[in-house]
Design a protein around this motif. Structure first.
Motif, PDB file in Angstrom:
ATOM      1  N   LEU A   1     -21.245 -25.001 -50.771  1.00 56.96           N
ATOM      2  CA  LEU A   1     -19.841 -25.114 -50.379  1.00 56.96           C
ATOM      3  C   LEU A   1     -19.228 -23.754 -50.111  1.00 56.96           C
ATOM      4  CD1 LEU A   1     -18.577 -27.793 -52.869  1.00 56.96           C
ATOM      5  CD2 LEU A   1     -18.308 -27.884 -50.400  1.00 56.96           C
TER       6      LEU A   1
ATOM      7  N   LEU B   1     -20.403 -22.338 -46.859  1.00 57.02           N
ATOM      8  CA  LEU B   1     -19.924 -23.098 -45.711  1.00 57.02           C
ATOM      9  C   LEU B   1     -18.466 -22.801 -45.397  1.00 57.02           C
ATOM     10  CD1 LEU B   1     -21.879 -24.948 -44.339  1.00 57.02           C
ATOM     11  CD2 LEU B   1     -20.828 -26.882 -45.470  1.00 57.02           C
ATOM     12  N   ASN B   2     -17.691 -22.514 -46.428  1.00 51.52           N
ATOM     13  CA  ASN B   2     -16.252 -22.434 -46.215  1.00 51.52           C
ATOM     14  C   ASN B   2     -15.669 -21.037 -46.187  1.00 51.52           C
ATOM     15  OD1 ASN B   2     -14.776 -25.177 -46.110  1.00 51.52           O
ATOM     16  ND2 ASN B   2     -16.500 -25.419 -47.498  1.00 51.52           N
TER      17      ASN B   2
ATOM     18  N   SER C   1     -15.919 -18.630 -44.057  1.00 54.18           N
ATOM     19  CA  SER C   1     -15.346 -18.167 -42.795  1.00 54.18           C
ATOM     20  C   SER C   1     -13.929 -18.709 -42.606  1.00 54.18           C
ATOM     21  CB  SER C   1     -16.245 -18.575 -41.637  1.00 54.18           C
ATOM     22  OG  SER C   1     -16.412 -19.968 -41.639  1.00 54.18           O
ATOM     23  N   LYS C   2     -13.715 -19.916 -43.080  1.00 52.35           N
ATOM     24  CA  LYS C   2     -12.378 -20.510 -43.001  1.00 52.35           C
ATOM     25  C   LYS C   2     -11.390 -19.677 -43.812  1.00 52.35           C
ATOM     26  CE  LYS C   2     -10.211 -23.822 -41.239  1.00 52.35           C
ATOM     27  NZ  LYS C   2     -10.478 -24.176 -39.841  1.00 52.35           N
TER      28      LYS C   2
ATOM     29  N   HIS D   1      -8.565 -27.652 -46.777  1.00 46.75           N
ATOM     30  CA  HIS D   1      -9.956 -27.835 -46.352  1.00 46.75           C
ATOM     31  C   HIS D   1     -10.852 -28.133 -47.528  1.00 46.75           C
ATOM     32  CE1 HIS D   1      -9.744 -26.797 -42.127  1.00 46.75           C
ATOM     33  NE2 HIS D   1      -8.707 -26.062 -42.481  1.00 46.75           N
TER      34      HIS D   1
ATOM     35  N   ALA E   1     -13.090 -31.439 -48.443  1.00 53.18           N
ATOM     36  CA  ALA E   1     -14.523 -31.290 -48.703  1.00 53.18           C
ATOM     37  C   ALA E   1     -14.947 -31.998 -49.986  1.00 53.18           C
ATOM     38  CB  ALA E   1     -14.888 -29.822 -48.778  1.00 53.18           C
TER      39      ALA E   1
ATOM     40  N   THR F   1     -17.368 -34.833 -49.898  1.00 55.27           N
ATOM     41  CA  THR F   1     -18.778 -34.662 -49.554  1.00 55.27           C
ATOM     42  C   THR F   1     -19.586 -34.043 -50.685  1.00 55.27           C
ATOM     43  OG1 THR F   1     -18.509 -32.457 -48.693  1.00 55.27           O
ATOM     44  CG2 THR F   1     -18.205 -34.279 -47.150  1.00 55.27           C
TER      45      THR F   1
ATOM     46  N   TRP G   1     -20.715 -31.973 -40.711  1.00 57.27           N
ATOM     47  CA  TRP G   1     -19.420 -31.882 -41.363  1.00 57.27           C
ATOM     48  C   TRP G   1     -18.323 -31.612 -40.350  1.00 57.27           C
ATOM     49  CZ3 TRP G   1     -16.892 -33.084 -45.519  1.00 57.27           C
ATOM     50  CH2 TRP G   1     -15.674 -32.464 -45.754  1.00 57.27           C
ATOM     51  N   GLU G   2     -18.613 -30.718 -39.393  1.00 56.38           N
ATOM     52  CA  GLU G   2     -17.636 -30.393 -38.366  1.00 56.38           C
ATOM     53  C   GLU G   2     -17.208 -31.645 -37.597  1.00 56.38           C
ATOM     54  OE1 GLU G   2     -17.699 -25.883 -37.833  1.00 56.38           O
ATOM     55  OE2 GLU G   2     -16.291 -27.485 -38.264  1.00 56.38           O
TER      56      GLU G   2
ATOM     57  N   GLN H   1     -14.971 -33.752 -39.528  1.00 50.90           N
ATOM     58  CA  GLN H   1     -13.621 -33.233 -39.617  1.00 50.90           C
ATOM     59  C   GLN H   1     -12.847 -33.589 -38.355  1.00 50.90           C
ATOM     60  OE1 GLN H   1     -13.241 -32.577 -42.795  1.00 50.90           O
ATOM     61  NE2 GLN H   1     -12.430 -30.539 -42.547  1.00 50.90           N
TER      62      GLN H   1
HETATM   63  C1  LIG Z   1     -17.546 -28.850 -47.041  1.00 49.04           C
HETATM   64  C2  LIG Z   1     -17.196 -27.949 -45.962  1.00 49.04           C
HETATM   65  O1  LIG Z   1     -18.091 -27.496 -45.315  1.00 49.04           O
HETATM   66  N1  LIG Z   1     -15.910 -27.695 -45.735  1.00 49.04           N
HETATM   67  C3  LIG Z   1     -15.353 -26.695 -44.827  1.00 49.04           C
HETATM   68  C4  LIG Z   1     -16.220 -25.493 -44.871  1.00 49.04           C
HETATM   69  O2  LIG Z   1     -16.304 -24.723 -43.748  1.00 49.04           O
HETATM   70  C5  LIG Z   1     -16.476 -25.408 -42.539  1.00 49.04           C
HETATM   71  C6  LIG Z   1     -16.690 -24.386 -41.472  1.00 49.04           C
HETATM   72  O3  LIG Z   1     -15.586 -23.562 -41.310  1.00 49.04           O
HETATM   73  C7  LIG Z   1     -15.277 -26.279 -42.301  1.00 49.04           C
HETATM   74  O4  LIG Z   1     -15.399 -26.977 -41.119  1.00 49.04           O
HETATM   75  C8  LIG Z   1     -15.006 -27.215 -43.433  1.00 49.04           C
HETATM   76  O5  LIG Z   1     -13.663 -27.474 -43.440  1.00 49.04           O
END
Ligand SMILES: CC(=O)N[C@H]1CO[C@H](CO)[C@@H](O)[C@@H]1O
Ligand SMILES: *[C@@H]1O[C@H](CO)[C@@H](O)[C@H](O)[C@H]1NC(C)=O
Length: 418
Positions: A225, A228-229, A231-232, A257, A261, A264, A275-276, A279
Protein backbone atom coordinates in the motif's frame (compact mmCIF):
# COMPACT_ATOMS: atom_id res chain seq x y z
CA UNK A 1 28.99 -35.29 59.42
CA UNK A 2 28.98 -31.71 58.10
CA UNK A 3 32.16 -32.48 56.17
CA UNK A 4 30.62 -35.47 54.60
CA UNK A 5 27.59 -33.47 53.60
CA UNK A 6 29.49 -30.66 51.97
CA UNK A 7 31.67 -33.16 50.16
CA UNK A 8 28.57 -34.77 48.70
CA UNK A 9 27.24 -31.38 47.71
CA UNK A 10 30.51 -30.57 46.00
CA UNK A 11 30.44 -33.77 44.01
CA UNK A 12 26.87 -33.07 43.01
CA UNK A 13 27.66 -29.56 41.81
CA UNK A 14 30.68 -30.76 39.86
CA UNK A 15 28.50 -33.36 38.18
CA UNK A 16 25.94 -30.74 37.22
CA UNK A 17 28.60 -28.46 35.80
CA UNK A 18 30.01 -31.39 33.89
CA UNK A 19 26.62 -32.18 32.48
CA UNK A 20 25.95 -28.68 31.28
CA UNK A 21 29.32 -27.55 30.07
CA UNK A 22 30.96 -30.63 28.67
CA UNK A 23 27.86 -31.67 26.95
CA UNK A 24 27.55 -35.16 25.81
CA UNK A 25 24.08 -34.05 24.85
CA UNK A 26 22.52 -33.12 21.59
CA UNK A 27 20.63 -29.86 21.20
CA UNK A 28 16.90 -29.74 21.81
CA UNK A 29 15.20 -31.95 19.17
CA UNK A 30 12.54 -29.60 17.88
CA UNK A 31 11.42 -26.01 18.14
CA UNK A 32 8.03 -24.70 17.13
CA UNK A 33 7.93 -21.01 16.27
CA UNK A 34 4.60 -19.37 15.57
CA UNK A 35 3.22 -15.93 14.88
CA UNK A 36 1.05 -14.18 12.31
CA UNK A 37 2.17 -13.60 8.74
CA UNK A 38 5.01 -11.18 8.43
CA UNK A 39 6.00 -11.08 12.04
CA UNK A 40 9.59 -11.77 11.06
CA UNK A 41 9.84 -15.50 11.73
CA UNK A 42 11.45 -16.49 8.48
CA UNK A 43 13.64 -13.43 8.28
CA UNK A 44 14.98 -13.75 11.80
CA UNK A 45 15.62 -17.44 11.38
CA UNK A 46 17.42 -17.02 8.08
CA UNK A 47 19.50 -14.14 9.36
CA UNK A 48 20.50 -16.05 12.47
CA UNK A 49 21.53 -19.15 10.57
CA UNK A 50 23.50 -17.22 7.97
CA UNK A 51 25.16 -14.80 10.35
CA UNK A 52 26.25 -17.48 12.76
CA UNK A 53 27.10 -19.73 9.83
CA UNK A 54 25.30 -22.68 11.28
CA UNK A 55 24.85 -25.74 9.11
CA UNK A 56 21.25 -25.75 8.04
CA UNK A 57 18.60 -26.75 5.55
CA UNK A 58 15.77 -24.35 4.82
CA UNK A 59 12.63 -25.64 3.12
CA UNK A 60 9.31 -24.03 2.42
CA UNK A 61 6.59 -26.64 2.86
CA UNK A 62 4.22 -24.84 0.51
CA UNK A 63 6.76 -25.09 -2.26
CA UNK A 64 7.44 -28.77 -1.54
CA UNK A 65 3.92 -29.73 -0.78
CA UNK A 66 4.04 -33.51 -0.73
CA UNK A 67 6.06 -35.55 1.70
CA UNK A 68 8.15 -37.00 -1.09
CA UNK A 69 9.06 -33.63 -2.56
CA UNK A 70 9.84 -32.33 0.90
CA UNK A 71 12.05 -35.22 2.00
CA UNK A 72 13.91 -35.26 -1.28
CA UNK A 73 14.53 -31.53 -1.13
CA UNK A 74 15.94 -31.81 2.38
CA UNK A 75 18.30 -34.57 1.28
CA UNK A 76 19.36 -32.54 -1.75
CA UNK A 77 20.19 -29.52 0.37
CA UNK A 78 22.03 -31.74 2.83
CA UNK A 79 24.40 -32.83 0.11
CA UNK A 80 25.57 -29.30 -0.42
CA UNK A 81 25.65 -28.26 3.23
CA UNK A 82 27.19 -31.26 4.95
CA UNK A 83 29.74 -32.65 2.60
CA UNK A 84 32.57 -31.44 0.44
CA UNK A 85 30.95 -32.74 -2.69
CA UNK A 86 30.06 -29.85 -4.95
CA UNK A 87 27.79 -31.81 -7.23
CA UNK A 88 24.34 -32.50 -5.98
CA UNK A 89 22.61 -35.44 -7.50
CA UNK A 90 18.95 -36.19 -7.37
CA UNK A 91 17.94 -38.37 -4.47
CA UNK A 92 15.05 -40.73 -4.52
CA UNK A 93 13.12 -41.05 -1.31
CA UNK A 94 9.62 -42.40 -0.88
CA UNK A 95 9.10 -43.05 2.79
CA UNK A 96 10.26 -41.64 6.05
CA UNK A 97 12.21 -44.85 6.71
CA UNK A 98 14.20 -44.25 3.55
CA UNK A 99 14.67 -40.69 4.64
CA UNK A 100 16.13 -41.68 7.99
CA UNK A 101 18.53 -44.10 6.33
CA UNK A 102 19.68 -41.59 3.69
CA UNK A 103 19.90 -38.86 6.29
CA UNK A 104 22.24 -40.93 8.43
CA UNK A 105 24.40 -41.58 5.42
CA UNK A 106 24.50 -37.93 4.45
CA UNK A 107 25.17 -36.55 7.90
CA UNK A 108 28.23 -38.13 9.41
CA UNK A 109 28.57 -37.07 13.03
CA UNK A 110 32.27 -36.52 12.67
CA UNK A 111 31.73 -33.92 9.97
CA UNK A 112 29.36 -31.91 12.11
CA UNK A 113 32.11 -31.42 14.68
CA UNK A 114 30.07 -30.61 17.72
CA UNK A 115 27.64 -28.49 15.80
CA UNK A 116 23.91 -28.81 15.48
CA UNK A 117 22.38 -29.26 12.08
CA UNK A 118 19.19 -27.22 11.77
CA UNK A 119 16.35 -28.28 9.55
CA UNK A 120 13.94 -25.40 9.19
CA UNK A 121 10.51 -26.11 7.79
CA UNK A 122 8.87 -22.85 6.83
CA UNK A 123 5.07 -22.70 6.50
CA UNK A 124 4.94 -25.88 8.52
CA UNK A 125 1.15 -25.83 8.70
CA UNK A 126 1.32 -27.54 5.32
CA UNK A 127 2.66 -30.63 7.12
CA UNK A 128 -0.85 -31.21 8.38
CA UNK A 129 -1.93 -31.95 4.83
CA UNK A 130 0.67 -34.68 4.45
CA UNK A 131 0.73 -38.24 5.76
CA UNK A 132 -0.05 -38.44 9.44
CA UNK A 133 3.33 -39.84 10.40
CA UNK A 134 5.37 -37.00 8.93
CA UNK A 135 4.95 -34.43 11.66
CA UNK A 136 5.61 -36.73 14.65
CA UNK A 137 8.59 -38.17 12.82
CA UNK A 138 10.10 -34.75 12.23
CA UNK A 139 9.63 -33.90 15.88
CA UNK A 140 11.66 -36.97 16.84
CA UNK A 141 14.15 -36.85 13.98
CA UNK A 142 17.06 -36.59 16.38
CA UNK A 143 16.09 -39.76 18.16
CA UNK A 144 15.42 -41.60 14.91
CA UNK A 145 18.70 -40.66 13.27
CA UNK A 146 20.93 -40.34 16.30
CA UNK A 147 22.43 -37.14 14.91
CA UNK A 148 22.86 -33.71 16.48
CA UNK A 149 19.92 -32.26 14.59
CA UNK A 150 17.22 -29.77 15.56
CA UNK A 151 14.05 -29.41 13.53
CA UNK A 152 12.57 -25.92 13.54
CA UNK A 153 8.95 -25.51 12.47
CA UNK A 154 7.78 -22.05 11.45
CA UNK A 155 4.02 -21.76 11.55
CA UNK A 156 1.23 -19.25 11.44
CA UNK A 157 -1.02 -21.27 13.69
CA UNK A 158 -0.67 -22.27 17.30
CA UNK A 159 0.76 -25.58 18.41
CA UNK A 160 -2.54 -26.65 19.96
CA UNK A 161 -4.13 -26.84 16.51
CA UNK A 162 -1.11 -28.63 15.19
CA UNK A 163 -0.52 -31.38 17.66
CA UNK A 164 -1.44 -34.56 15.81
CA UNK A 165 -2.41 -36.70 18.77
CA UNK A 166 -1.58 -37.18 22.36
CA UNK A 167 1.79 -38.69 22.95
CA UNK A 168 3.84 -37.03 20.26
CA UNK A 169 7.02 -35.25 21.20
CA UNK A 170 6.37 -31.76 22.51
CA UNK A 171 8.60 -29.22 20.80
CA UNK A 172 9.90 -26.14 22.53
CA UNK A 173 7.46 -23.41 21.47
CA UNK A 174 8.31 -19.83 20.82
CA UNK A 175 5.91 -17.00 19.99
CA UNK A 176 6.64 -14.12 17.64
CA UNK A 177 4.27 -11.31 18.61
CA UNK A 178 2.89 -8.98 15.94
CA UNK A 179 4.78 -5.81 15.28
CA UNK A 180 3.50 -2.91 17.30
CA UNK A 181 2.51 0.25 15.50
CA UNK A 182 5.87 1.73 16.49
CA UNK A 183 7.77 -1.18 14.96
CA UNK A 184 5.74 -0.96 11.77
CA UNK A 185 6.42 2.75 11.55
CA UNK A 186 10.15 2.13 11.90
CA UNK A 187 10.31 -0.72 9.41
CA UNK A 188 8.15 0.95 6.79
CA UNK A 189 10.00 4.26 7.09
CA UNK A 190 13.25 2.54 6.25
CA UNK A 191 12.64 2.21 2.54
CA UNK A 192 12.09 5.84 1.75
CA UNK A 193 12.79 6.88 -1.84
CA UNK A 194 16.11 8.75 -2.19
CA UNK A 195 14.48 11.82 -3.78
CA UNK A 196 12.67 12.66 -0.56
CA UNK A 197 13.86 13.22 2.96
CA UNK A 198 13.43 10.54 5.59
CA UNK A 199 11.21 12.80 7.68
CA UNK A 200 8.87 13.44 4.80
CA UNK A 201 8.50 9.74 4.17
CA UNK A 202 8.07 9.01 7.86
CA UNK A 203 5.22 11.51 8.01
CA UNK A 204 3.57 9.72 5.11
CA UNK A 205 3.93 6.34 6.83
CA UNK A 206 2.46 7.85 9.94
CA UNK A 207 -0.69 8.88 8.03
CA UNK A 208 -0.88 5.52 6.29
CA UNK A 209 -0.72 3.64 9.56
CA UNK A 210 -3.26 5.97 11.10
CA UNK A 211 -5.76 4.84 8.48
CA UNK A 212 -4.84 1.18 8.08
CA UNK A 213 -3.51 -0.04 11.38
CA UNK A 214 -6.97 -0.92 12.68
CA UNK A 215 -7.72 -3.21 9.74
CA UNK A 216 -4.40 -4.48 8.63
CA UNK A 217 -1.19 -5.23 10.46
CA UNK A 218 0.37 -7.28 7.78
CA UNK A 219 3.72 -5.76 7.01
CA UNK A 220 3.80 -6.95 3.42
CA UNK A 221 0.33 -5.63 2.73
CA UNK A 222 1.23 -2.29 4.24
CA UNK A 223 4.45 -2.12 2.29
CA UNK A 224 2.50 -2.73 -0.86
CA UNK A 225 0.00 0.00 0.00
CA UNK A 226 2.74 2.41 0.94
CA UNK A 227 4.58 1.92 -2.33
CA UNK A 228 1.41 2.19 -4.37
CA UNK A 229 0.21 5.41 -2.84
CA UNK A 230 3.32 7.41 -2.25
CA UNK A 231 3.18 9.20 -5.59
CA UNK A 232 -0.30 10.43 -4.74
CA UNK A 233 1.01 11.82 -1.48
CA UNK A 234 3.78 13.69 -3.27
CA UNK A 235 1.47 15.23 -5.87
CA UNK A 236 0.96 18.59 -4.16
CA UNK A 237 4.70 18.89 -3.62
CA UNK A 238 5.46 17.99 -7.23
CA UNK A 239 2.89 20.50 -8.45
CA UNK A 240 4.43 23.08 -6.20
CA UNK A 241 1.24 23.67 -4.23
CA UNK A 242 2.76 22.62 -0.96
CA UNK A 243 6.16 22.10 0.51
CA UNK A 244 7.34 19.00 2.30
CA UNK A 245 6.37 20.35 5.70
CA UNK A 246 2.75 21.18 4.88
CA UNK A 247 1.62 18.06 6.64
CA UNK A 248 -1.97 19.21 6.90
CA UNK A 249 -2.34 19.92 3.23
CA UNK A 250 -0.68 16.66 2.28
CA UNK A 251 -2.89 14.79 4.66
CA UNK A 252 -6.05 16.35 3.20
CA UNK A 253 -4.92 15.30 -0.25
CA UNK A 254 -4.13 11.68 0.51
CA UNK A 255 -6.69 10.76 3.12
CA UNK A 256 -9.70 10.13 0.84
CA UNK A 257 -7.56 7.89 -1.34
CA UNK A 258 -6.42 5.84 1.57
CA UNK A 259 -9.97 5.51 2.86
CA UNK A 260 -11.02 4.15 -0.51
CA UNK A 261 -8.11 1.78 -0.56
CA UNK A 262 -9.43 0.23 2.65
CA UNK A 263 -11.71 -1.98 0.63
CA UNK A 264 -8.86 -3.64 -1.13
CA UNK A 265 -6.81 -4.55 1.90
CA UNK A 266 -6.37 -8.28 1.88
CA UNK A 267 -7.22 -8.48 -1.78
CA UNK A 268 -3.70 -9.48 -2.67
CA UNK A 269 -2.41 -9.62 -6.16
CA UNK A 270 -4.48 -6.67 -7.23
CA UNK A 271 -2.20 -4.80 -9.57
CA UNK A 272 -2.00 -1.06 -9.55
CA UNK A 273 -3.52 -0.93 -13.03
CA UNK A 274 -6.48 -2.98 -11.85
CA UNK A 275 -6.80 -0.58 -8.98
CA UNK A 276 -6.63 2.43 -11.27
CA UNK A 277 -9.44 1.17 -13.45
CA UNK A 278 -11.43 0.47 -10.35
CA UNK A 279 -10.97 4.00 -9.16
CA UNK A 280 -12.18 5.29 -12.52
CA UNK A 281 -15.37 3.30 -12.28
CA UNK A 282 -15.68 4.89 -8.89
CA UNK A 283 -16.95 1.54 -7.78
CA UNK A 284 -19.12 0.92 -4.82
CA UNK A 285 -18.09 -1.77 -2.42
CA UNK A 286 -20.32 -4.22 -4.24
CA UNK A 287 -18.26 -3.90 -7.37
CA UNK A 288 -15.11 -4.36 -5.46
CA UNK A 289 -16.38 -7.65 -4.25
CA UNK A 290 -17.23 -8.68 -7.76
CA UNK A 291 -13.80 -7.87 -8.97
CA UNK A 292 -11.96 -9.86 -6.39
CA UNK A 293 -14.22 -12.84 -7.06
CA UNK A 294 -13.05 -13.51 -3.56
CA UNK A 295 -10.35 -15.73 -4.85
CA UNK A 296 -7.70 -13.38 -3.59
CA UNK A 297 -9.06 -12.91 -0.15
CA UNK A 298 -6.46 -14.00 2.30
CA UNK A 299 -7.85 -13.86 5.81
CA UNK A 300 -6.05 -14.66 9.03
CA UNK A 301 -6.56 -18.18 10.33
CA UNK A 302 -9.28 -17.55 12.91
CA UNK A 303 -11.04 -15.00 10.75
CA UNK A 304 -11.86 -17.77 8.33
CA UNK A 305 -13.51 -19.79 11.07
CA UNK A 306 -15.26 -16.68 12.32
CA UNK A 307 -16.68 -16.04 8.90
CA UNK A 308 -17.85 -19.62 8.52
CA UNK A 309 -19.45 -19.47 11.95
CA UNK A 310 -21.12 -16.21 10.97
CA UNK A 311 -22.47 -17.77 7.82
CA UNK A 312 -23.90 -20.69 9.74
CA UNK A 313 -25.44 -18.33 12.28
CA UNK A 314 -27.01 -16.26 9.53
CA UNK A 315 -28.62 -19.11 7.65
CA UNK A 316 -29.33 -21.86 10.16
CA UNK A 317 -32.40 -21.52 12.36
CA UNK A 318 -31.37 -20.95 16.00
CA UNK A 319 -33.37 -24.03 16.94
CA UNK A 320 -30.97 -26.30 15.10
CA UNK A 321 -27.81 -25.07 16.82
CA UNK A 322 -28.15 -27.55 19.61
CA UNK A 323 -28.36 -30.40 17.21
CA UNK A 324 -25.50 -29.30 14.97
CA UNK A 325 -23.06 -27.70 17.34
CA UNK A 326 -23.47 -29.33 20.71
CA UNK A 327 -21.42 -32.47 21.17
CA UNK A 328 -23.84 -34.25 23.50
CA UNK A 329 -27.22 -33.12 22.34
CA UNK A 330 -30.14 -35.24 23.32
CA UNK A 331 -32.13 -37.23 20.78
CA UNK A 332 -34.15 -35.03 18.54
CA UNK A 333 -36.95 -36.52 16.55
CA UNK A 334 -36.11 -36.35 12.88
CA UNK A 335 -39.58 -35.42 11.77
CA UNK A 336 -39.93 -31.95 13.20
CA UNK A 337 -36.24 -31.18 13.22
CA UNK A 338 -36.01 -29.10 10.08
CA UNK A 339 -39.24 -27.96 8.57
CA UNK A 340 -39.42 -28.76 4.92
CA UNK A 341 -39.85 -25.23 3.67
CA UNK A 342 -36.90 -24.04 5.74
CA UNK A 343 -34.47 -26.07 3.75
CA UNK A 344 -35.11 -24.21 0.56
CA UNK A 345 -36.17 -20.83 1.78
CA UNK A 346 -33.35 -19.88 4.11
CA UNK A 347 -31.09 -18.86 1.29
CA UNK A 348 -33.82 -17.00 -0.52
CA UNK A 349 -34.69 -15.01 2.56
CA UNK A 350 -31.13 -13.80 2.97
CA UNK A 351 -28.98 -13.65 6.06
CA UNK A 352 -30.56 -13.16 9.47
CA UNK A 353 -28.93 -11.13 12.20
CA UNK A 354 -27.39 -12.96 15.15
CA UNK A 355 -25.90 -11.89 18.47
CA UNK A 356 -22.24 -12.19 19.31
CA UNK A 357 -22.50 -15.03 21.79
CA UNK A 358 -24.24 -17.25 19.27
CA UNK A 359 -21.39 -16.59 16.85
CA UNK A 360 -18.81 -17.47 19.48
CA UNK A 361 -20.68 -20.62 20.51
CA UNK A 362 -20.66 -21.85 16.93
CA UNK A 363 -17.06 -20.81 16.50
CA UNK A 364 -15.96 -22.85 19.50
CA UNK A 365 -17.73 -25.87 18.17
CA UNK A 366 -16.24 -25.72 14.68
CA UNK A 367 -12.67 -25.00 15.76
CA UNK A 368 -11.11 -28.28 16.90
CA UNK A 369 -9.65 -26.94 20.08
CA UNK A 370 -10.96 -24.25 22.31
CA UNK A 371 -9.91 -20.75 21.51
CA UNK A 372 -9.88 -18.22 24.28
CA UNK A 373 -12.21 -15.31 23.58
CA UNK A 374 -9.33 -12.92 23.42
CA UNK A 375 -9.39 -9.33 22.32
CA UNK A 376 -7.85 -10.66 19.17
CA UNK A 377 -11.10 -12.37 18.19
CA UNK A 378 -13.05 -9.20 18.72
CA UNK A 379 -10.65 -7.17 16.66
CA UNK A 380 -10.93 -9.77 13.91
CA UNK A 381 -14.70 -9.38 13.96
CA UNK A 382 -14.22 -5.65 13.60
CA UNK A 383 -11.92 -6.26 10.64
CA UNK A 384 -14.49 -8.50 9.00
CA UNK A 385 -17.03 -5.73 9.38
CA UNK A 386 -14.64 -3.20 7.87
CA UNK A 387 -14.03 -5.54 4.98
CA UNK A 388 -17.80 -5.75 4.59
CA UNK A 389 -17.82 -9.50 4.92
CA UNK A 390 -19.99 -9.06 8.00
CA UNK A 391 -22.30 -6.21 8.63
CA UNK A 392 -23.40 -4.81 11.93
CA UNK A 393 -27.12 -4.52 12.41
CA UNK A 394 -28.80 -1.96 14.61
CA UNK A 395 -27.15 0.55 16.87
CA UNK A 396 -24.02 0.28 18.86
CA UNK A 397 -25.76 1.34 22.00
CA UNK A 398 -28.39 -1.36 22.09
CA UNK A 399 -28.67 -2.99 25.47
CA UNK A 400 -28.31 -6.52 24.23
CA UNK A 401 -25.07 -5.85 22.39
CA UNK A 402 -24.39 -5.67 18.69
CA UNK A 403 -25.92 -8.04 16.17
CA UNK A 404 -24.26 -9.07 12.95
CA UNK A 405 -25.14 -10.46 9.56
CA UNK A 406 -22.93 -12.41 7.24
CA UNK A 407 -22.91 -10.79 3.81
CA UNK A 408 -20.94 -13.27 1.74
CA UNK A 409 -22.32 -15.78 -0.72
CA UNK A 410 -22.49 -19.55 -0.39
CA UNK A 411 -19.79 -19.93 -3.06
CA UNK A 412 -17.49 -17.71 -1.16
CA UNK A 413 -17.98 -19.49 2.12
CA UNK A 414 -17.44 -22.79 0.36
CA UNK A 415 -14.12 -21.54 -0.94
CA UNK A 416 -13.08 -20.39 2.51
CA UNK A 417 -14.18 -23.65 4.08
CA UNK A 418 -12.24 -25.62 1.53
C1 LIG B 1 -4.64 0.94 -2.82
C2 LIG B 1 -4.12 1.97 -3.70
O1 LIG B 1 -3.34 1.63 -4.54
N1 LIG B 1 -4.55 3.21 -3.55
C3 LIG B 1 -4.04 4.41 -4.21
C4 LIG B 1 -2.56 4.28 -4.32
O2 LIG B 1 -1.95 4.90 -5.37
C5 LIG B 1 -2.55 4.74 -6.62
C6 LIG B 1 -1.65 5.36 -7.64
O3 LIG B 1 -1.49 6.72 -7.44
C7 LIG B 1 -3.92 5.36 -6.58
O4 LIG B 1 -4.56 5.23 -7.80
C8 LIG B 1 -4.77 4.82 -5.48
O5 LIG B 1 -5.66 5.80 -5.13
C1 LIG C 1 25.38 -30.68 19.49
O1 LIG C 1 25.52 -29.36 19.04
C2 LIG C 1 25.82 -28.38 20.05
C3 LIG C 1 25.94 -27.04 19.39
O2 LIG C 1 24.74 -26.62 18.85
C4 LIG C 1 27.12 -28.73 20.73
O3 LIG C 1 27.34 -27.82 21.76
C5 LIG C 1 27.05 -30.14 21.27
O4 LIG C 1 28.30 -30.48 21.80
C6 LIG C 1 26.69 -31.11 20.19
N1 LIG C 1 26.52 -32.44 20.78
C7 LIG C 1 27.27 -33.46 20.41
C8 LIG C 1 27.07 -34.72 21.17
O5 LIG C 1 28.04 -33.39 19.49
Amino acid sequence: RPHCFSLLLCVFVVCLVWFFFFNWFFSFPSIFIYGHTSSGKTYVMQTLLNTLQLPHVFVNCVEYFTSRLLLEEILMQLQSCCSEREQTSHVHCDTFNDFVRLFKQAVVSRELEDQTLYIVLDRAEQLREMEANILPAFLRLQELTDRNVTVVLLSEIVWELFRPSIGCFEPFTLYFPDYSIGHLQKILSQNHPPEYSADFYAAYINILLGVFYMVCRDLKELQHLAALNFSKYCEPVVRGEANERDTRKLWKNIEPHLKKAMHTVYLREISSSQWESLQRDDGEPGQLKGLSAHTHVELPYYSKFLLIAAYLASYNPVRTDKRFFLKHHGKIRKTNFMKKHEKTSNHLLGPKPFPLDRLLAILYSIVDNRVAPTANIFSQITSLVTLQLLSMVGHNDQLDGPRYKCTVSLDFIRAIAR
